[in-house]
Design a protein around this motif. Structure first.
Motif, short mmCIF file in Angstrom:
data_model
loop_
_atom_site.label_atom_id
_atom_site.label_comp_id
_atom_site.label_asym_id
_atom_site.label_seq_id
_atom_site.Cartn_x
_atom_site.Cartn_y
_atom_site.Cartn_z
N ASP A 1 0.84 -1.20 0.00
CA ASP A 1 0.00 0.00 0.00
C ASP A 1 0.88 1.26 0.00
O ASP A 1 0.54 2.25 -0.65
N GLN B 1 -7.17 -5.08 5.78
CA GLN B 1 -7.55 -5.22 4.36
C GLN B 1 -8.83 -4.43 4.07
O GLN B 1 -8.93 -3.73 3.06
N LYS B 2 -9.79 -4.55 4.98
CA LYS B 2 -11.08 -3.87 4.82
C LYS B 2 -10.89 -2.35 4.72
O LYS B 2 -11.49 -1.70 3.87
N ARG C 1 -6.43 8.23 -0.15
CA ARG C 1 -5.72 6.95 -0.03
C ARG C 1 -4.83 6.91 1.21
O ARG C 1 -4.75 5.91 1.90
N SER D 1 -15.23 6.06 -6.91
CA SER D 1 -15.55 4.72 -7.42
C SER D 1 -15.62 4.67 -8.94
O SER D 1 -15.32 3.66 -9.54
N LEU E 1 -8.23 -0.80 3.80
CA LEU E 1 -7.46 -0.45 2.60
C LEU E 1 -8.32 -0.52 1.34
O LEU E 1 -7.94 0.00 0.30
N GLU E 2 -9.47 -1.18 1.46
CA GLU E 2 -10.36 -1.26 0.29
C GLU E 2 -11.52 -0.29 0.40
O GLU E 2 -12.36 -0.20 -0.49
N ASN E 3 -11.56 0.44 1.49
CA ASN E 3 -12.71 1.29 1.80
C ASN E 3 -12.57 2.67 1.15
O ASN E 3 -12.53 3.70 1.82
N LEU E 4 -12.51 2.67 -0.17
CA LEU E 4 -12.32 3.90 -0.93
C LEU E 4 -13.60 4.74 -0.91
O LEU E 4 -14.67 4.21 -1.16
#
Ligand SMILES: [Fe+2]
Ligand SMILES: [Fe+2]
Length: 178
Positions: free
Chosen positions: A8, A164-165, A41, A175, A167-170
């Motif tokens: 990341d 992980q969650k 990010r 989107s 890091l994916e929570n953009l």
């Protein structure tokens, strides 16, 4: 842990490179877009560390883990101090980027008047941040990420999935841009 968060760092670094390239080009609209994305990010990454990784390490330190007794007291103090320093860095990054985004919003409102001078100031600011972020990431990678695995063997999978969650929570505003 090391793989997840270190890769990341690499991704966030490449967004930072794109931001600096846009600043180099003096392209205010592109700078704004890259800055906003970089901020989002980095915020996600920092959230993963603040909410999950750092508290887990602190908890392990408090409980006196790990069992390998090699100068635990020194390590515990070192870890506590290092985490404190890393948190100060996080606050600095979020404050600087929040201010920068606010300034860009004001510039846009002002139809990008005197944009070149203002972008120069912003570029200096981002360069300072980049130096501190480099040192910050090195410290994490060398002393924190690798130790988390040694400290929390039982918890590592649970911790990994929480991280992980995050890091994916953009945020949803990104989107569509992919
Ligand atoms: Fe960090
Ligand atoms: Fe990090």
């Amino acid at each position: 842990m090391k793989d997840l968060l270190s890769s990341d760092h690499v991704e966030i670094d490449s967004i930072l490179d794109e931001l600096l390239a846009a600043l180099e080009k003096d392209d205010a609209a592109e700078v704004f877009q890259k800055l906003d994305f970089f901020w989002a990010r980095l915020a996600m990454h920092i959230r993963a560390e603040h909410l999950h990784l750092f508290p887990s390490i602190l908890e392990a330190v408090q409980k006196g883990e790990p069992n390998e007794a090699n100068d635990l007291n020194v390590s515990a103090k070192f870890l506590r101090d290092t985490l404190e320093q890393l948190k100060n860095d996080h606050n600095f990054f979020m404050r600087e980027l929040g201010e920068s985004v606010k300034q860009m919003l004001a510039m846009r409102e002002d139809n990008w008047r005197d944009e070149s001078d203002k972008l120069k100031v912003l570029r200096a600011k981002i360069n300072v941040l980049r130096v501190r972020l480099e040192r910050h990431n090195e410290l994490e990678e060398n002393y924190i990420y690798s130790r988390a695995e040694a400290f929390l063997p039982a918890d590592v999978q649970r911790l990994r999935s929480k991280i992980q969650k995050e890091l994916e929570n953009l945020p949803s505003r990104f989107s569509k841009s992919g």
